[in-house]
Design a protein around this motif. Structure first.
Motif, short mmCIF file in Angstrom:
data_model
loop_
_atom_site.label_atom_id
_atom_site.label_comp_id
_atom_site.label_asym_id
_atom_site.label_seq_id
_atom_site.Cartn_x
_atom_site.Cartn_y
_atom_site.Cartn_z
N ILE A 105 -6.46 11.51 10.47
CA ILE A 105 -7.23 10.79 11.49
C ILE A 105 -6.56 9.44 11.73
O ILE A 105 -6.21 8.73 10.78
CB ILE A 105 -8.70 10.59 11.02
N LYS A 106 -6.39 9.11 13.00
CA LYS A 106 -5.72 7.84 13.34
C LYS A 106 -6.75 6.71 13.32
O LYS A 106 -7.77 6.78 14.01
CB LYS A 106 -5.13 7.98 14.75
N PRO A 107 -6.49 5.67 12.52
CA PRO A 107 -7.44 4.54 12.49
C PRO A 107 -7.51 3.85 13.85
O PRO A 107 -6.50 3.77 14.55
CB PRO A 107 -6.84 3.59 11.45
N THR A 108 -8.70 3.38 14.20
CA THR A 108 -8.84 2.60 15.43
C THR A 108 -8.23 1.23 15.22
O THR A 108 -7.59 0.67 16.10
CB THR A 108 -10.34 2.47 15.79
N SER A 109 -8.43 0.69 14.01
CA SER A 109 -7.77 -0.57 13.64
C SER A 109 -7.73 -0.67 12.12
O SER A 109 -8.32 0.14 11.42
CB SER A 109 -8.51 -1.77 14.25
N GLY A 110 -6.99 -1.65 11.65
CA GLY A 110 -6.82 -1.81 10.20
C GLY A 110 -5.58 -1.08 9.72
O GLY A 110 -4.93 -0.36 10.49
N THR A 111 -5.26 -1.31 8.45
CA THR A 111 -4.06 -0.68 7.90
C THR A 111 -4.36 -0.02 6.56
O THR A 111 -5.32 -0.37 5.88
CB THR A 111 -2.94 -1.72 7.64
N ALA A 112 -3.51 0.93 6.21
CA ALA A 112 -3.59 1.53 4.88
C ALA A 112 -2.18 1.87 4.43
O ALA A 112 -1.41 2.46 5.17
CB ALA A 112 -4.45 2.78 4.91
N ILE A 113 -1.88 1.44 3.21
CA ILE A 113 -0.61 1.78 2.58
C ILE A 113 -0.94 2.80 1.50
O ILE A 113 -1.77 2.53 0.62
CB ILE A 113 0.05 0.54 1.92
N VAL A 114 -0.32 3.95 1.59
CA VAL A 114 -0.55 5.01 0.61
C VAL A 114 0.80 5.40 0.01
O VAL A 114 1.73 5.73 0.75
CB VAL A 114 -1.26 6.22 1.24
N ALA A 115 0.89 5.35 -1.31
CA ALA A 115 2.14 5.66 -2.03
C ALA A 115 3.32 4.89 -1.45
O ALA A 115 4.44 5.39 -1.35
CB ALA A 115 2.42 7.17 -2.01
N GLY A 116 3.04 3.66 -1.05
CA GLY A 116 4.12 2.77 -0.60
C GLY A 116 4.42 2.81 0.89
O GLY A 116 5.27 2.05 1.37
N TYR A 117 3.74 3.67 1.63
CA TYR A 117 4.02 3.77 3.07
C TYR A 117 2.78 3.58 3.92
O TYR A 117 1.67 3.94 3.50
CB TYR A 117 4.68 5.13 3.38
N ASP A 118 3.01 3.05 5.10
CA ASP A 118 1.92 2.80 6.04
C ASP A 118 1.51 4.13 6.71
O ASP A 118 2.36 4.84 7.25
CB ASP A 118 2.43 1.80 7.10
N VAL A 119 0.23 4.42 6.67
CA VAL A 119 -0.23 5.73 7.18
C VAL A 119 0.01 5.90 8.68
O VAL A 119 0.19 7.03 9.15
CB VAL A 119 -1.73 6.00 6.88
N THR A 120 0.01 4.81 9.42
CA THR A 120 0.22 4.91 10.87
C THR A 120 1.71 4.92 11.22
O THR A 120 2.15 5.69 12.06
CB THR A 120 -0.47 3.73 11.60
N ARG A 121 2.47 4.06 10.52
CA ARG A 121 3.89 3.95 10.89
C ARG A 121 4.77 5.00 10.23
O ARG A 121 5.77 5.41 10.79
CB ARG A 121 4.40 2.55 10.51
#
Ligand code: ATP
Ligand code: MG
Length: 331
Positions: free
Chosen positions: A56-72
């Motif tokens: 699911i694509k966040p509307t805003s905000g960031t999340a880093i999972v296992a060292g990587y950005d979930v959106t980028r």
């Protein structure tokens, strides 16, 4: 390797149509811990898990999972995580082995590795005997364990489990818990969602309580329960219980003597208060014949925070667990 495997900052999700399912959540999950999202139906658990797993694509905000950005860098994230969704996604016409093999190929795991790893993983979840059984003959609990094994095929750093034991009977739940605990021992970080408070309490190192899209409390189960105000210690002595009770009250503890002579003492933290109480009894040469304490449950915490009971929003499943626990205690 950083200390945190998941770092979510102000994650928000507004679904088309305007429903704000997640209203800005921030939290961090340490490497090797079991972290739980506990909340009632519709709280936003699956939506949060979806954002962390790049589904699911966040509307805003960031999340880093296992060292990587979930959106980028969603591809990098996906390579390092395993996911078990709320609703089973398996092919019932295939065997466990076939399901895992296909899943492994999709994830780019070499065939030679799969040949070795599939039996190992199935052994770990207690399904090696049913490796070549078609899943249509599996019980709900077996399916759940297979899904966990399958999600581990790419040796993920983090395993995401959405309601891992929903709808399972107590025995099947206990087996799934065992598997999750063994994962932790192997160093896998686990993020799970649940609306079962006993699951969160017994299984998780830390919990975020989520309600209406917001984290309303976070901490270890013990920290959360101590928010409610404290524990009650029950003690029974032979001898002058009344003056013993008075001396405890003088120390600032609320003390009641119940009709059967049992003394109930309200304390902030029973394990800390107990030594002092025992010492006071010893000083007075009173023989202690009974001592125990009760702690608030996570349901008390939810009630304390929201004025509603988490139990209200739970299904029959919880009542079954309660019955099981009563039976176990009676044994
Ligand atoms: N695809 C969607 N489109 C619109 N609204 C959605 C969608 N998915 C979920 N919602 C809404 O978002 C809110 C949060 O849903 P979500 O599934 O994240 O909650 P949950 O905590 O996982 O609940 P449950 O315990 O029932 O699984 C709910 O009000 C739900 O109806
Ligand atoms: Mg959900």
């Amino acid at each position: 390797m950083g200390e945190y495997v998941i770092e979510a900052r102000d994650l928000r999700k507004v679904y088309p149509g305007g429903i704000e399912a997640v209203k800005g959540v921030s939290f961090r999950v340490r490497r090797g811990e079991i972290y739980g999202f506990l909340g009632p139906n519709g709280a936003g658990k699956t939506t949060t898990l979806g954002m962390l797993t790049t589904v699911i694509k966040p509307t805003s905000g960031t999340a880093i999972v296992a060292g990587y950005d979930v959106t980028r860098n969603p591809v990098e994230v996906r390579a390092r995580i395993g996911v078990v969704f709320q609703d089973p996604t398996i092919d019932r016409d295939l065997t466990a082995w076939q399901n895992m093999y296909i899943h492994g190929l999709i994830h780019g795991v070499p065939r030679s590795v799969l040949e070795k790893r599939i039996p190992e993983l199935l052994r770990m979840v207690g399904l090696e005997k049913f490796m070549h059984t078609r899943l249509r003959y599996y019980s709900g609990g077996m399916i759940r364990r297979l899904e966990i094994a399958r999600a581990l095929i790419n040796t993920p750093e983090v395993l995401f489990l959405d309601e891992p034991t929903i709808g399972l009977d107590p025995q099947a739940r206990a087996k799934v818990w065992e598997v999750i605990r063994s994962l932790k021992k192997q160093g896998v970080t686990v993020f799970l969602t649940t609306h079962y408070m006993d699951e969160a309490d017994k299984l998780c190192d830390r919990i975020a309580i989520i309600d209406h899209g917001r984290i309303i409390a976070e901490g270890t189960p013990e920290e959360l329960k101590s928010m409610v105000g404290g524990d009650i210690i029950y003690i029974r002595v032979v001898g002058d219980g009344a003056s013993f009770a008075r001396s405890l009250a003088e120390r600032g503890w609320k003390t009641r003597t119940l009709s059967d002579g049992l003394i109930a003492i309200s304390v902030r933290d029973a394990p800390r208060a107990l030594p002092e109480i025992m010492m006071e009894a010893a000083r007075r040469r009173l023989q202690i014949v009974e001592v125990r304490y009760v702690r608030p449950s996570l349901d008390d915490v939810f009630l304390h925070l929201t004025g509603r009971s988490l139990r209200d929003s739970e299904t029959e499943g919880w009542k079954e667990i309660a019955r099981m626990m009563v039976r176990r205690r009676m044994r």
